[in-house]
Design an enzyme around this catalytic site. Structure first.
Site, PDB file in Angstrom:
ATOM      1  N   GLU A  61       0.820  -1.226   0.000  1.00  0.00           N
ATOM      2  CA  GLU A  61       0.000   0.000   0.000  1.00  0.00           C
ATOM      3  C   GLU A  61       0.846   1.265   0.000  1.00  0.00           C
ATOM      4  OE1 GLU A  61      -2.800  -0.400   3.241  1.00  0.00           O
ATOM      5  OE2 GLU A  61      -4.143  -1.623   2.044  1.00  0.00           O
ATOM      6  N   GLU A 100      -6.820  -7.423  -1.071  1.00  0.00           N
ATOM      7  CA  GLU A 100      -7.418  -7.486   0.262  1.00  0.00           C
ATOM      8  C   GLU A 100      -8.896  -7.157   0.135  1.00  0.00           C
ATOM      9  OE1 GLU A 100      -5.328  -4.999   3.044  1.00  0.00           O
ATOM     10  OE2 GLU A 100      -3.363  -5.757   2.472  1.00  0.00           O
TER      11      GLU A 100
END
Ligand SMILES: [Zn+2]
Ligand SMILES: [Zn+2]
Ligand SMILES: [Zn+2]
Lengths: 658, 658, 658
Positions: A142, A314
């Site tokens: 991320e 995710e």
């Protein structure tokens, strides 16, 4: 259409690793991502590596038949490394260090940190690059999470000065001219005089800020490339992936993706809704389902970033911990979210995480399993999804049956323009990403497939091209549009600035004036208490639309389609080119886009009622109902899964009409 | 009544300078301000001056017949100067530097910066002090903009210690007593122990903060004097001007003005409205016209500051860039704003700016011309104003015909009290400037001319004296009031503190108790959710007023004029002295002031409906309509310009009754 | 039941000391607190003590018959001391120093400051420890005021590292395991690697923060003990007191109190209301009376902290200066507040302050006397209270008649759980103290006496035990509950974390599952726009309650008492154990608690209408009316003071039924 899961063997007793793997397989999971936060376990002391546990974990997962995505651990450098060097830490806009103690405590401009990343990634890749269980690598985790792209460190200052020197060919007067530094005596005599654009008395030069953003975005790309190059060397045949985020545009994802194979993103529909700028009514309406277009927007965005290859790395499996409020999803939504991703072409939907951790920051983040190792609701829905995928696959004869994306609407989204619009929004209620998603929503409400593409994309084959946020003039895009006979819809602010953040010599829409004969001669930004209705001209139905937040006054011989009581005109058309010169309320925007798209014979427009949404992929057409009211399916072909009437949270799959 | 414009030759190609000048003259513009941000062009390298371009620009402007105001460039010191010295930068209340990269990045306490200001101003004045085109000088630009008066630098600390030593005659126990430092053991043993009043654990001593504000205000005055003295030396016959701001009271403007000839201010009616504390309904109502009393308040304020001589140096010509929202003015407002300024006695109204710049921070700030060099709406209205001024001037026989201001209401506004009220507002919804403007509005609603004056002003000749914000006891004002037979209206909090920020020994209103026999024995501040009605006593009409935010309980033998249900009394009178012991809603305040002023036979009170406003100057009476409803003029003499019925944005000029 | 007052002789001319003392005695005041802010007068220069004035003041007060509480002056160290040492100043969470200039500018972790505290307290105690006027000592003043418990200084860092080393027996892996540091590679290799949990990129580890809070709380206790030990040595027979605050839980008050004799707190009903998280409607409703349960909660809390011995050290006497808004109390409230304290067992109610100071930060804080030395409203009410106390005392034959507290409801409030709930509230509208007070309010609305106790308290003799905020598992409390046959009410989140801030292995409510067979398998936090009704099952009356902010999903064989439309169940019972698995609106919570408590035959439940409240002490039963509507007393015995119908602000005293 495969399922995956995120797993942290280092957080659990080795006793249950085998059982975990077996249960994953039994649940229909094929992929497992591991390892991205474990640096302190890979290298507990400087230079002392401990790879044995990772070896054992990979062996167990591989032996169970699972495919592993192994993450490089560079999002969480260990304490000893931070103590060794004081030139790694990022600095926030206020000049404060962003210290060790959570994650992402590094500055992308730190050469020292890059040296250590090179070292740890080389160690991992050389050890495990050929391990048979590993089928892909993830770089870092991320990028940019917690507002970590723009760092105001001395390393960034030095890097930015060099970047400016390159961009302006060592000619400081070129920079001064490009930025308009004569205004307020901001002229530099040398590149070494340039400062970072923070801590100034009032607003710093927007051109300065935009170029600093370009520099910072470039740092992410070069940082990622550094890792990708090493992984390629040791695992030339494996896919490289990064997991991007939702509601996040702080770097140009296309640049980062240039060195990767698959784009992925982390989809948390409820958390993102609570974080978002949707209004309270919308947040209440979608609090247990997520907004029906928010995840879809990102699916379409990251499919474009990945040039067709993309995952959800995710997927929210239940309540999360990190939003201001963390409601429980409606039962069925984990399944629906999974299918929405597949309907947009996701190769893999991977749940975060296997089992809820009972400790540390995210201990209230649910998993497929509860901390007491009992299956949670998400597990039930994952299993249902897995078996439904199997059913669908059994009816597919070619790969294209379940993967081909139909070209309908090309939606141009430019990261650099997103920054330029944020650098100087001209109206503090103007959120450029929210506005772009608002246009996307209007398209999706009429049931068309949307491809979100960068301005340099090939636009052939599309029935409609929407220019969503292209504030900066773009020669490549202009050429694509000129050579296209598609319907072209230009949003407000299009081409209203040069690439150097100046007003075009011919005013907005700059070089687009070669496509449509109009000129924006004045703009105004408007507080939320203001709105105004415009009425359709020359029409039997007196349709009225509501304008908000932004209006442009144009000089043109074209007639507007709508007019306000004070004579201001909205929406112009010249041949296949439409120009929308204001922001509108969502419902009005939906009506306006529908009106335009309905006129396009090359499109099949099927308006969606309430929370119903559609998406076509391969031989299938999907229907999802996010809304509280039951919806019956519009005209459709043979039903493969689900029913004709969808309650909230339900979905149906039909054979596609095409 | 002359027009002017702000112009930046250094921002444009020299090719168009002549044409610009010719167009200015053609538009009826007589004055042009230049040069105030061009230090990096005057002195591109340390000590290397380049004056040739300025010489050419002045020659062109002068040859065209324009009068130039030349600005000293000290609001934007160049980068090399900041790099040479680390003792120039200001420091904010949180202790962070306020760095280079925009403007006003200097601390008024920096002796180093003063040295360099002295140098550059001397260079400019010695070169150009006698240039025939230059008719006035402007010092610096907008002192205090971006919250730059209070700086918490080490230079400020040293300066403040010396200032305290002087103020208290080197007697630290006198300071300790004056500030009440025994409270919380805040006593200093020496002036060198004094700190700046920031970064404390909780509120620092209000007396300490008030004196730091006095010190900081004094720094502005001495800084301005430094420049003024040089300019006087080289241009003894020219007027010296500074351009002050709206909604800004952080230094005592009378002290700065002591060294200047003309006061000017920068009037942005729409931007200031959006920045202001007006409520949402008011912001919506006036979003395209500005609040009808806000600019007028400042016109009257700066006429007082300039002792009659004042300009609008920067007049908003269209949308601006810097407010939270930047709507387009209603067509006609640029003209109306110009005339409102002239009606209040402005010698010059100068538009900001000639042509919109296509680059840097203010690229979205409109000008009289668009960036593509086409006339914008503001130009049309400037031209109309110019020709109307000519008409009016043709009907004036003496200068007084168009400049004489009629003395009606003296409105006392004290800068030091404004600071003291902000130091400890006692109620976080209490904005003392907003409250003062609220009283001003009530006066203006009955159509009287208002002179806003400092407490030390000569008050002879006024029918009414309003004490708007005089929290601090003031001996000079007390004497003026004692010797006056005017109607005197004392607002709440009057004389409620000594000059050293202590409660007067006899409580509030301190020494004013010699004028009216009452004592404030308790005050209360009230949240916005509270309001209470008071009813008129002994009256046939049961008029009721609404009290808000602030109430004072008084001990007196006088009877109140109004009473609340719980027995609290509002508004006391003793002979010619009125005391208003609360804050009221605007409509109620209007009624109360109207009631008091109507009783003054020396005043001609003509209440204004809706958005209509009046102003008298010389032989003229002006009517302006800011409101959406059409208004017909009340009784008036011969109409010189305009009509009897004014739509929104229209104005009328009549012969004055007096 | 005695009255007292806070007095600052150093702030007034010595001329009036005697008169002040005489007037205190005349007003019925017996206790006077002095000296706690006077360090700069005790030691004006380093090591130069000036005790004479204090001696004279004590003599005067003592001679008048007053009993003195002398305060140590350590809340306001003088400037010269701060200049001597740079290792005293506290540091805020953002890393900024909290400098000299107001008060509490010290870090509890500073050894240097402790050395100087030891010195000044020893000097005072040795000089005055036996002075006959002194009957008690106060340590410091309002520990923690202005957010001063958590300091992020280098002294705190060193202290915290040592504290961790002790807590984890020098075993860093034990700490890593306890905190779950494997998550995000937060593992430390040595205690010297531990950092403070501030300035991190995102949330730091909640276990880390909780332990830092434990450390910081412990510092307050050891700092207080340092002073208490010295005072005990020199004044072994005197009571030691600290004045705690309202709405403040940042340290464990039981730990501090372990070294003191009497707990006291500073009660400002109006200021606290404005500061509080009550909603606007509640703030408006109680703006002149204070919330009817807020002071009462603290009275019951500090009675528990003081193990029965407690005072109000500072009682609001009129308007204060420090809240966002500072309304005037309703006449009569100073008397009512005084009596409410006595009804809860206060030994002394001491007003803050004797006379309003005309200078410094609190010059707008009223006193019993105005700055002009005239009696204010508070004085009248204090005198009335004094004479009424005398009346009541004349009817008491034993001490227990006016001091015995009846055991009814034990209310468990755990300071450490309050921190853990704030460390990770899981829902940004969840304020754990507000929620605890909400439960308290529900108990008080049915007219029962409540004892607020720590989890380690002896719970024998109570009819009902309410577990209000016990998020952390607590073995001692579990044993007390197991051995109790009282009605036990467990609030949401009870025992949902281990002491090391992990999720219990068996999930929530952890070890409480031995008392009631249910398991919390999912929780959700909900924004304020959400609420849902639940309906009573199996009941003739279809009572409905409103759930808000927090829901828990339980796995159990028990049937819920209420159900929502979506099938979620609220409120479970197993024998004498009740579990409330959600947050409710106040009215609903009142109904639910009333329903449960009405079923307890050991309790006398008398619901209170509107703003009426009851409290029993000794032989008396008190009724107070805070609400605007007149209330008549419910069934009661002989009226001793007051009437049967109470207007707002009135009270009645009856003989107690028991
Ligand atoms: Zn290294
Ligand atoms: Zn110099
Ligand atoms: Zn020392």
């Amino acid at each position: 259409m495969k399922l995956g899961v995120c797993y942290y063997p280092e957080q659990w007793s080795e006793d249950i690793w085998k059982q975990d793997a077996a249960e994953m397989v039994a649940a229909g999971i094929e992929w497992v991502r591991i390892g991205e936060f474990a640096w302190s376990r890979y290298e507990p002391n400087p230079g002392e590596y401990q790879w044995e546990w990772l070896q054992r974990s990979l062996d167990i997962l591989g032996d169970a038949g699972l495919k592993v995505v192994l993450g490089t651990p560079t999002a969480t450098p260990p304490k000893w490394l931070m103590d060794q060097h004081d030139d790694i830490i990022a600095v926030d806009e206020a000049g404060n260090p962003r210290n060790y103690g959570s994650r992402r405590h590094y500055c992308f401009s730190s050469e020292t940190y890059r040296t250590h990343c090179r070292r740890i990634v080389t160690e991992m890749a050389s050890k495990f690059g050929k391990h048979p269980a590993i089928k892909a690598w993830q770089t870092d985790n991320e990028y940019g999470c917690h507002d970590t792209i723009l760092s105001y460190s001395t390393m960034a200052l030095e890097g930015f000065r060099e970047w400016c020197r390159d961009r302006f060919n060592d000619d400081i007067s070129a920079l001064n001219t490009a930025w308009g530094n004569v205004f307020w005596s901001m002229e530099f005599r040398d590149f070494d005089e340039i400062e970072l654009p923070n801590l100034t008395v009032t607003e710093s030069n927007p051109a300065h800020r935009l170029d600093f953003w370009r520099y910072s975005s470039g740092c992410v790309a070069s940082y990622n490339k550094l890792q990708a190059d090493i992984l390629r060397e040791y695992s030339p045949s494996l896919d490289l992936i990064h997991n991007y985020m939702g509601n996040f545009t702080d770097f140009d994802h296309h640049d980062v993706q240039a060195d990767l194979d698959i784009a992925s993103w982390d989809s948390y529909p409820l958390g993102f809704l609570d974080w978002s700028t949707y209004n309270e009514q919308e947040k209440r309406q979608w609090m247990r389902t997520g907004h029906p277009d928010f995840a879809a927007f990102h699916h379409d965005l990251y499919r474009g970033v990945g040039k067709g290859r993309w995952w959800v790395m995710e997927q929210q499996p239940g309540p999360v911990n990190w939003a201001p409020h963390n409601p429980s999803p409606l039962d069925g939504m984990v399944r629906l979210w999974s299918w929405e991703a597949f309907a947009h072409g996701a190769e893999v939907v991977s749940y975060f995480r296997w089992r809820q951790a009972p400790f540390a920051q995210e201990q209230m983040h649910s998993g497929l399993k509860r901390p007491d190792n009992v299956d949670d609701q998400g597990m039930l829905e994952a299993k249902q999804t897995a078996s439904e995928v199997q059913l669908l696959m059994s009816q597919s004869t070619t790969e294209a049956d379940s993967t081909h994306m139909h070209k309908e609407v090309a939606f141009i989204f430019d990261y650099v323009s997103d920054w330029s619009l944020r650098v100087q929004p001209q109206g503090n209620n103007y959120n450029p990403l929210h506005w772009a998603i608002s246009i996307y929503t209007a398209c999706r409400k009429v049931g068309v497939n949307v491809d979100i593409l960068p301005p340099h994309a090939d636009l052939t084959g599309y029935a409609t091209i929407v220019i969503a946020n292209q504030q900066l003039e773009h020669d490549g895009l202009l050429q694509s549009l000129k050579s296209s006979d598609a319907q072209i819809i230009l949003g407000p602010r299009s081409f209203s600035k040069t690439q150097q953040y100046q007003i075009p010599k011919t005013l907005a829409p700059g070089s687009l004036q070669s496509l449509i004969p109009l000129k924006v001669v004045r703009v105004e930004s408007l507080a939320d208490f203001w709105s105004d209705d415009v009425n359709k001209l020359n029409a039997s139905n007196q349709q009225s639309l509501t304008v908000k937040r932004w209006r442009e006054f144009v000089e043109t011989d074209l007639a507007p389609k709508y007019k306000s009581a004070d004579g201001w005109g909205l929406a112009y058309q010249h041949n296949n080119i439409h120009y929308i010169n204001a922001c509108l309320e969502q419902d009005s925007l939906n009506l306006l886009l529908q009106e335009i798209l309905l006129n396009n014979d090359a499109l099949t427009v099927k308006p969606c009622l309430g929370g119903l949404r559609q998406q076509k992929i391969g031989k299938w057409q999907f229907f999802f109902n996010y809304g509280p009211e039951e919806q019956s399916l519009p005209n459709h072909r043979q039903l493969v899964l689900g029913t004709h009437n969808l309650a909230q949270g339900e979905l149906a799959i039909c054979l596609n009409e095409k």
